[in-house]
Design a protein around this motif. Sequence first.
Motif, PDB file in Angstrom:
ATOM      1  N   ALA A 192      72.133 103.349-109.253  1.00  0.00           N
ATOM      2  CA  ALA A 192      70.696 103.637-109.129  1.00  0.00           C
ATOM      3  C   ALA A 192      69.918 102.331-109.134  1.00  0.00           C
ATOM      4  N   ALA A 193      68.819 102.335-108.361  1.00  0.00           N
ATOM      5  CA  ALA A 193      68.005 101.129-108.294  1.00  0.00           C
ATOM      6  C   ALA A 193      67.331 100.898-109.624  1.00  0.00           C
ATOM      7  N   GLY A 194      67.198  99.628-109.986  1.00  0.00           N
ATOM      8  CA  GLY A 194      66.502  99.280-111.216  1.00  0.00           C
ATOM      9  C   GLY A 194      65.324  98.395-110.914  1.00  0.00           C
ATOM     10  N   VAL A 195      64.608  98.023-111.952  1.00  0.00           N
ATOM     11  CA  VAL A 195      63.483  97.109-111.817  1.00  0.00           C
ATOM     12  C   VAL A 195      64.039  95.707-111.569  1.00  0.00           C
ATOM     13  N   ILE A 196      63.472  95.042-110.590  1.00  0.00           N
ATOM     14  CA  ILE A 196      63.929  93.698-110.238  1.00  0.00           C
ATOM     15  C   ILE A 196      62.850  92.694-110.616  1.00  0.00           C
ATOM     16  N   GLN A 197      63.263  91.636-111.271  1.00  0.00           N
ATOM     17  CA  GLN A 197      62.328  90.572-111.615  1.00  0.00           C
ATOM     18  C   GLN A 197      62.843  89.257-111.055  1.00  0.00           C
ATOM     19  N   SER A 198      61.915  88.473-110.571  1.00  0.00           N
ATOM     20  CA  SER A 198      62.298  87.144-110.109  1.00  0.00           C
ATOM     21  C   SER A 198      61.216  86.134-110.455  1.00  0.00           C
ATOM     22  N   PRO A 199      61.591  84.888-110.722  1.00  0.00           N
ATOM     23  CA  PRO A 199      62.975  84.474-110.911  1.00  0.00           C
ATOM     24  C   PRO A 199      63.508  84.942-112.264  1.00  0.00           C
ATOM     25  N   ARG A 200      64.779  84.776-112.517  1.00  0.00           N
ATOM     26  CA  ARG A 200      65.329  85.156-113.815  1.00  0.00           C
ATOM     27  C   ARG A 200      65.076  84.071-114.857  1.00  0.00           C
ATOM     28  N   HIS A 201      65.035  82.846-114.393  1.00  0.00           N
ATOM     29  CA  HIS A 201      64.766  81.719-115.279  1.00  0.00           C
ATOM     30  C   HIS A 201      63.784  80.788-114.580  1.00  0.00           C
ATOM     31  N   LEU A 202      62.893  80.204-115.384  1.00  0.00           N
ATOM     32  CA  LEU A 202      61.882  79.318-114.825  1.00  0.00           C
ATOM     33  C   LEU A 202      61.563  78.255-115.859  1.00  0.00           C
ATOM     34  N   ILE A 203      61.567  77.016-115.403  1.00  0.00           N
ATOM     35  CA  ILE A 203      61.216  75.912-116.288  1.00  0.00           C
ATOM     36  C   ILE A 203      59.999  75.220-115.704  1.00  0.00           C
ATOM     37  N   LYS A 204      58.977  75.075-116.523  1.00  0.00           N
ATOM     38  CA  LYS A 204      57.735  74.435-116.091  1.00  0.00           C
ATOM     39  C   LYS A 204      57.308  73.419-117.146  1.00  0.00           C
ATOM     40  N   GLU A 205      56.385  72.569-116.750  1.00  0.00           N
ATOM     41  CA  GLU A 205      55.815  71.628-117.698  1.00  0.00           C
ATOM     42  C   GLU A 205      54.421  72.094-118.097  1.00  0.00           C
ATOM     43  N   LYS A 206      53.961  71.557-119.200  1.00  0.00           N
ATOM     44  CA  LYS A 206      52.616  71.905-119.673  1.00  0.00           C
ATOM     45  C   LYS A 206      51.585  71.675-118.587  1.00  0.00           C
ATOM     46  N   ARG A 207      50.633  72.564-118.531  1.00  0.00           N
ATOM     47  CA  ARG A 207      49.499  72.519-117.588  1.00  0.00           C
ATOM     48  C   ARG A 207      49.878  72.918-116.167  1.00  0.00           C
ATOM     49  N   GLU A 208      51.131  73.217-115.930  1.00  0.00           N
ATOM     50  CA  GLU A 208      51.518  73.721-114.605  1.00  0.00           C
ATOM     51  C   GLU A 208      51.204  75.209-114.507  1.00  0.00           C
ATOM     52  N   THR A 209      51.441  75.758-113.310  1.00  0.00           N
ATOM     53  CA  THR A 209      51.267  77.186-113.090  1.00  0.00           C
ATOM     54  C   THR A 209      52.608  77.838-112.790  1.00  0.00           C
ATOM     55  N   ALA A 210      52.665  79.130-113.018  1.00  0.00           N
ATOM     56  CA  ALA A 210      53.895  79.882-112.749  1.00  0.00           C
ATOM     57  C   ALA A 210      53.521  81.257-112.223  1.00  0.00           C
ATOM     58  N   THR A 211      54.357  81.778-111.352  1.00  0.00           N
ATOM     59  CA  THR A 211      54.170  83.136-110.844  1.00  0.00           C
ATOM     60  C   THR A 211      55.457  83.917-111.035  1.00  0.00           C
ATOM     61  N   LEU A 212      55.360  85.015-111.738  1.00  0.00           N
ATOM     62  CA  LEU A 212      56.498  85.895-111.966  1.00  0.00           C
ATOM     63  C   LEU A 212      56.316  87.156-111.122  1.00  0.00           C
ATOM     64  N   LYS A 213      57.422  87.626-110.559  1.00  0.00           N
ATOM     65  CA  LYS A 213      57.349  88.787-109.685  1.00  0.00           C
ATOM     66  C   LYS A 213      58.152  89.959-110.242  1.00  0.00           C
ATOM     67  N   CYS A 214      57.663  91.138-109.949  1.00  0.00           N
ATOM     68  CA  CYS A 214      58.300  92.363-110.437  1.00  0.00           C
ATOM     69  C   CYS A 214      58.321  93.384-109.303  1.00  0.00           C
ATOM     70  N   TYR A 215      59.494  93.943-109.059  1.00  0.00           N
ATOM     71  CA  TYR A 215      59.648  94.976-108.033  1.00  0.00           C
ATOM     72  C   TYR A 215      60.076  96.263-108.736  1.00  0.00           C
ATOM     73  N   PRO A 216      59.198  97.255-108.795  1.00  0.00           N
ATOM     74  CA  PRO A 216      59.513  98.467-109.564  1.00  0.00           C
ATOM     75  C   PRO A 216      60.567  99.329-108.881  1.00  0.00           C
ATOM     76  N   ILE A 217      61.049 100.284-109.643  1.00  0.00           N
ATOM     77  CA  ILE A 217      61.968 101.269-109.092  1.00  0.00           C
ATOM     78  C   ILE A 217      61.232 102.043-107.999  1.00  0.00           C
TER      79      ILE A 217
END
Lengths: 112, 113
Positions: free
Chosen positions: B1-26
């Motif tokens: 069965a399809a599950g919730v997908i998240q990307s990326p699985r790991h992310l390393i950033k430095e202070k004051r940077e930006t990040a975008t996390l993605k989520c793909y629902p069932i």
Amino acid sequence: AQSVTQLDSHVSVSEGTPVLLRCNYSSSYSPSLFWYVQHPNKGLQLLLKYTSAATLVKGINGFEAEFKKSETSFHLTKPSAHMSDAAEYFCVVSEAGNQFYFGTGTSLTVIP
Amino acid sequence: AAGVIQSPRHLIKEKRETATLKCYPIPRHDTVYWYQQGPGQDPQFLISFYEKMQSDKGSIPDRFSAQQFSDYHSELNMSSLELGDSALYFCASSLPSSFRTQYFGPGTRLTVL
């Protein structure tokens, strides 16, 4: 107002002995109640849920929980612990809204 | 069965940077939730979306924003990252029903250096 209290932050049992993880809740209305499990470095997994049907709810991996309105409790039990049950367990309450309230978690250790 | 997908699985950033996390629902799930779980902490609700509209807001910092797109996937945007933002970020999705059982993704582990 809703809240969830997990009475034990850590529970340790021997393999093959019963497991009891305690959860009390407060809710203004008839709540939905859930137990989730989180293994190390894994996502949360639904064990079981109560949604005003049978008060004794059977979940996956041999777990079950009983909704007791008079005691505002939803304790999680399993007759015989397995090593693979070692994980963090979260009790969750929701009043059919879009927000869920998590307990602080109970860490289960299973001793061989 | 399809599950919730998240990307990326790991992310390393430095202070004051930006990040975008993605989520793909069932598939067919119309509601998405975001949670933040700090080290040794229980998951804290950040924000949720229902049918592409924000439906509830929890303890999401002002530096964070999120949205749900027409295909129901969701993105959590994090700006001016701080060391304290290092955490596991879970996305969950649920069906359109009164008892909204949530199904969780594996999480994205964000480390801010």
